[in-house]
Motif scaffolding. Sequence first.
Motif, PDB file in Angstrom:
ATOM      1  N   GLY A 183       0.757  -1.242   0.000  1.00 34.49           N
ATOM      2  CA  GLY A 183       0.000   0.000   0.000  1.00 34.49           C
ATOM      3  C   GLY A 183       0.786   1.289   0.000  1.00 34.49           C
ATOM      4  N   SER A 184       2.111   1.231   0.067  1.00 35.33           N
ATOM      5  CA  SER A 184       2.897   2.469   0.017  1.00 35.33           C
ATOM      6  C   SER A 184       2.893   3.038  -1.400  1.00 35.33           C
ATOM      7  CB  SER A 184       4.347   2.206   0.438  1.00 35.33           C
ATOM      8  OG  SER A 184       4.438   1.804   1.785  1.00 35.33           O
ATOM      9  N   ALA A 185       2.882   4.362  -1.493  1.00 34.10           N
ATOM     10  CA  ALA A 185       3.066   5.026  -2.782  1.00 34.10           C
ATOM     11  C   ALA A 185       4.570   5.087  -3.025  1.00 34.10           C
ATOM     12  CB  ALA A 185       2.463   6.420  -2.762  1.00 34.10           C
ATOM     13  N   VAL A 186       5.071   4.285  -3.976  1.00 31.08           N
ATOM     14  CA  VAL A 186       6.514   4.101  -4.164  1.00 31.08           C
ATOM     15  C   VAL A 186       6.997   4.784  -5.436  1.00 31.08           C
ATOM     16  CG1 VAL A 186       8.371   2.418  -4.463  1.00 31.08           C
ATOM     17  CG2 VAL A 186       6.448   1.905  -2.936  1.00 31.08           C
ATOM     18  N   THR A 187       8.099   5.501  -5.297  1.00 29.03           N
ATOM     19  CA  THR A 187       8.787   6.094  -6.443  1.00 29.03           C
ATOM     20  C   THR A 187      10.210   5.558  -6.475  1.00 29.03           C
ATOM     21  OG1 THR A 187       7.518   8.153  -6.281  1.00 29.03           O
ATOM     22  CG2 THR A 187       9.573   8.226  -7.529  1.00 29.03           C
ATOM     23  N   VAL A 188      10.631   5.056  -7.642  1.00 35.01           N
ATOM     24  CA  VAL A 188      12.001   4.570  -7.818  1.00 35.01           C
ATOM     25  C   VAL A 188      12.762   5.565  -8.671  1.00 35.01           C
ATOM     26  CG1 VAL A 188      13.465   2.758  -8.786  1.00 35.01           C
ATOM     27  CG2 VAL A 188      11.340   2.149  -7.604  1.00 35.01           C
ATOM     28  N   VAL A 189      13.899   6.011  -8.168  1.00 31.93           N
ATOM     29  CA  VAL A 189      14.758   6.946  -8.900  1.00 31.93           C
ATOM     30  C   VAL A 189      16.010   6.200  -9.339  1.00 31.93           C
ATOM     31  CG1 VAL A 189      16.086   9.084  -8.779  1.00 31.93           C
ATOM     32  CG2 VAL A 189      13.904   8.896  -7.550  1.00 31.93           C
ATOM     33  N   GLU A 190      16.221   6.110 -10.645  1.00 31.02           N
ATOM     34  CA  GLU A 190      17.362   5.394 -11.209  1.00 31.02           C
ATOM     35  C   GLU A 190      18.046   6.284 -12.240  1.00 31.02           C
ATOM     36  OE1 GLU A 190      20.322   3.426 -12.513  1.00 31.02           O
ATOM     37  OE2 GLU A 190      19.182   2.565 -10.849  1.00 31.02           O
ATOM     38  N   ALA A 191      19.330   6.539 -12.044  1.00 29.29           N
ATOM     39  CA  ALA A 191      20.065   7.473 -12.891  1.00 29.29           C
ATOM     40  C   ALA A 191      20.136   7.031 -14.347  1.00 29.29           C
ATOM     41  CB  ALA A 191      21.469   7.687 -12.336  1.00 29.29           C
ATOM     42  N   SER A 192      20.218   5.727 -14.574  1.00 31.96           N
ATOM     43  CA  SER A 192      20.279   5.249 -15.958  1.00 31.96           C
ATOM     44  C   SER A 192      18.876   5.248 -16.552  1.00 31.96           C
ATOM     45  CB  SER A 192      20.878   3.848 -16.014  1.00 31.96           C
ATOM     46  OG  SER A 192      20.020   2.909 -15.425  1.00 31.96           O
ATOM     47  N   GLY A 193      18.794   4.915 -17.808  1.00 36.14           N
ATOM     48  CA  GLY A 193      17.503   4.965 -18.490  1.00 36.14           C
ATOM     49  C   GLY A 193      16.622   3.767 -18.275  1.00 36.14           C
ATOM     50  N   ARG A 194      17.092   2.742 -17.517  1.00 34.55           N
ATOM     51  CA  ARG A 194      16.274   1.557 -17.304  1.00 34.55           C
ATOM     52  C   ARG A 194      16.675   0.848 -16.015  1.00 34.55           C
ATOM     53  NH1 ARG A 194      18.994  -3.127 -18.947  1.00 34.55           N
ATOM     54  NH2 ARG A 194      20.964  -2.764 -20.063  1.00 34.55           N
ATOM     55  N   LEU A 195      15.855  -0.088 -15.615  1.00 31.99           N
ATOM     56  CA  LEU A 195      16.143  -0.889 -14.430  1.00 31.99           C
ATOM     57  C   LEU A 195      17.143  -1.999 -14.772  1.00 31.99           C
ATOM     58  CD1 LEU A 195      12.504  -1.391 -13.041  1.00 31.99           C
ATOM     59  CD2 LEU A 195      14.146   0.400 -12.431  1.00 31.99           C
ATOM     60  N   LEU A 196      17.828  -2.490 -13.756  1.00 34.67           N
ATOM     61  CA  LEU A 196      18.752  -3.622 -13.899  1.00 34.67           C
ATOM     62  C   LEU A 196      19.687  -3.402 -15.083  1.00 34.67           C
ATOM     63  CD1 LEU A 196      16.230  -6.584 -13.350  1.00 34.67           C
ATOM     64  CD2 LEU A 196      17.547  -5.329 -11.628  1.00 34.67           C
ATOM     65  N   THR A 197      20.415  -2.315 -15.049  1.00 33.36           N
ATOM     66  CA  THR A 197      21.224  -1.896 -16.202  1.00 33.36           C
ATOM     67  C   THR A 197      22.332  -2.876 -16.550  1.00 33.36           C
ATOM     68  OG1 THR A 197      22.615  -0.575 -14.719  1.00 33.36           O
ATOM     69  CG2 THR A 197      20.777   0.529 -15.803  1.00 33.36           C
ATOM     70  N   VAL A 216       3.879   1.714  -9.110  1.00 35.82           N
ATOM     71  CA  VAL A 216       5.187   2.297  -8.811  1.00 35.82           C
ATOM     72  C   VAL A 216       5.524   3.350  -9.856  1.00 35.82           C
ATOM     73  CG1 VAL A 216       7.656   1.838  -8.569  1.00 35.82           C
ATOM     74  CG2 VAL A 216       5.982   0.199  -7.688  1.00 35.82           C
ATOM     75  N   ASP A 217       5.958   4.526  -9.378  1.00 35.70           N
ATOM     76  CA  ASP A 217       6.361   5.629 -10.249  1.00 35.70           C
ATOM     77  C   ASP A 217       7.851   5.489 -10.525  1.00 35.70           C
ATOM     78  OD1 ASP A 217       6.746   7.975 -11.608  1.00 35.70           O
ATOM     79  OD2 ASP A 217       6.445   9.294  -9.872  1.00 35.70           O
ATOM     80  N   LEU A 218       8.211   5.228 -11.772  1.00 35.60           N
ATOM     81  CA  LEU A 218       9.619   5.038 -12.137  1.00 35.60           C
ATOM     82  C   LEU A 218      10.169   6.326 -12.732  1.00 35.60           C
ATOM     83  CD1 LEU A 218       9.512   1.492 -13.811  1.00 35.60           C
ATOM     84  CD2 LEU A 218      10.022   2.070 -11.435  1.00 35.60           C
ATOM     85  N   ARG A 219      11.171   6.897 -12.073  1.00 35.05           N
ATOM     86  CA  ARG A 219      11.847   8.093 -12.574  1.00 35.05           C
ATOM     87  C   ARG A 219      13.216   7.649 -13.113  1.00 35.05           C
ATOM     88  NH1 ARG A 219       9.470  12.901 -10.703  1.00 35.05           N
ATOM     89  NH2 ARG A 219       7.331  12.396 -10.071  1.00 35.05           N
ATOM     90  N   LEU A 220      13.228   7.246 -14.365  1.00 34.69           N
ATOM     91  CA  LEU A 220      14.438   6.723 -14.979  1.00 34.69           C
ATOM     92  C   LEU A 220      15.189   7.834 -15.700  1.00 34.69           C
ATOM     93  CD1 LEU A 220      12.941   3.420 -16.451  1.00 34.69           C
ATOM     94  CD2 LEU A 220      13.942   3.824 -14.189  1.00 34.69           C
ATOM     95  N   GLY A 221      16.520   7.773 -15.642  1.00 31.02           N
ATOM     96  CA  GLY A 221      17.337   8.785 -16.281  1.00 31.02           C
ATOM     97  C   GLY A 221      17.478  10.049 -15.459  1.00 31.02           C
ATOM     98  N   GLY A 241      14.764  18.068 -13.161  1.00 30.96           N
ATOM     99  CA  GLY A 241      13.819  19.105 -12.781  1.00 30.96           C
ATOM    100  C   GLY A 241      12.590  18.596 -12.046  1.00 30.96           C
ATOM    101  N   GLY A 242      12.424  17.289 -11.983  1.00 30.17           N
ATOM    102  CA  GLY A 242      11.290  16.720 -11.281  1.00 30.17           C
ATOM    103  C   GLY A 242      11.410  16.858  -9.774  1.00 30.17           C
ATOM    104  N   VAL A 243      10.257  16.789  -9.114  1.00 31.83           N
ATOM    105  CA  VAL A 243      10.198  16.884  -7.651  1.00 31.83           C
ATOM    106  C   VAL A 243       9.335  15.742  -7.134  1.00 31.83           C
ATOM    107  CG1 VAL A 243       9.524  18.271  -5.663  1.00 31.83           C
ATOM    108  CG2 VAL A 243      10.451  19.395  -7.694  1.00 31.83           C
ATOM    109  N   VAL A 244       9.805  15.073  -6.080  1.00 34.72           N
ATOM    110  CA  VAL A 244       9.065  13.971  -5.481  1.00 34.72           C
ATOM    111  C   VAL A 244       8.894  14.253  -3.996  1.00 34.72           C
ATOM    112  CG1 VAL A 244       8.989  11.497  -5.016  1.00 34.72           C
ATOM    113  CG2 VAL A 244      10.066  12.336  -7.123  1.00 34.72           C
TER     114      VAL A 244
END
Length: 559
Positions: A183-197, A216-221, A241-244
Amino acid sequence: MSRNHFDVARNHFDVVVLGGGTAGERVAAGLARAGRAVALVENRLVGGESPYFACVPSKSLLLSARRGETWELAVARRDEITGNLDDGGAAARMADAGVTVLRGWGRVTGPGSLDVDGTGYGFDDLVVSTGSEPAVPAVEGLEDVPVWTSDEALTVPDLPRRLVVLGGGPVGCEMAQVYAAFGSAVTVVEASGRLLTAEAPFAGEILAEALRRMGVDLRLGAEPARVERCPVGLRLWLSDGGVVEADRILVAAGRRPRVEGLGLETLGIAVHAGRPLSIDTTCRVRTCGALIPDLSVPAGAAAAPEAVHAATTASAGGIASAARLADPALSAGGAGGAGIAGGAGGGARQAATAVVGDGGGGDAAGGVDDAGAAGTGQARVSEDAERVAEDDPSARMPEFSGGVWAAGDVTGVARTTHAARYQARVVVSNVLGKHREADYRAIPRVVYTAPTVYAVGISPVHAEQAGMNLIKAGCDLSATARAAVEAEDRGRVELYADGERGLLVGAAAVGLYAEEWMSEIALAIRAETPLSLLTDVVHAFPTFGEAVEAPLRELAARL
């Protein structure tokens, strides 16, 4: 020292093991059962990370999530399985095996001597299995807001309303799925453009879609730029420029070996903060001035094709480089640089061993940390070690009749619990004088999400960086009857062969139970089984294992 003999007058052990984690426990128990007087030094919990803060609690929570249990029931089950962080049972097992457990911080004071919280001990052999710890990125304001590492996320009863996960590697993906499921609102921040790079692109893409379906909100790149505390929760600014806004941040940005404060420099061993100990194929630790392969090519750099070819051979030197290609955890960045060296390196001797340190073996995912680079396998003298030896002659290896060995995360090699267990067996054999070399070409890397992500051997990402001629063939799991039976059509399997040698060298799969039905591929890679034989294997119907048949036939036809 004679067998089963502890010199009480001198507090002298045959073997001292620094660190009571996965590797340390198994080394200590194995040597004690073989008749050595062994001390295990641990300043936290006997058993290390895996049973209390990583593999076991994470898999428990993932299972509870799949079952649809409540958070309260999931936490109760997790705490029961981990023994409520009580290592009494583990310590008792060590005592039953004949191991002396020394509680405290162990530091080597010189060749054959050790201090544990003010008490001196002697040893013939030393085994370092001090494990690793979470790496926390330098983000402005991070120290001023509520932050977890996987240690806290897998032990506390809290369920954040809004959670930001820094890192899209195995640990980050597992934790994102766990908390989103409850039930948590989850955001994942990953510097590369995809998961499991570090793995095949399709693996991260399928897992990303599964996480998005869960909300899950994925903020990739994007990278975390700065964070500040708010009247309610916190606010994280991203590089794009995004804010979480969230209530807590979970750092899952890799792990770093624990090598500092152990006194290893007194044995002529070069120690660099956050970098693994350099070992040879027998798991013996290399000292200053020893030949060490240059396995630290920066990400994106290409290795010579002939070096890659050598990396996939069964020679001792080739195994070292193959480990680099096959294990994305062996990176120049993140948790450390080169970890192993080719060649047999310093034969084993019949002696007792000491284990010192805390923690050990394995990350929460049972997989690997974020990606690094492929290596060249070209031998050279370690510049850092050489410089230390030149600047400080005392840093050269002192007169020392025993051996120094290492196993588990501290080596930087295939940082998983199962790899730590494997290295422990190698160390035990060599300390007992039974020469054995490690081969890391087929160590599985698993992310226990739903669906499961499984990889073994060389990944296409690192093969491309190294200029290797990798031949690929794949199959969607939806092509199997089992997918219809399970009502689960998500997933794919890909197999990778060395175009020059015509052998299977890597594989990746995403799908239900992938960690189970892909084991035959790990064996095929390790045994260098001919494709002609693999294509003749009959799989039961209906199983997901049938999915490997078409790719195997395709590879056989193309090679």
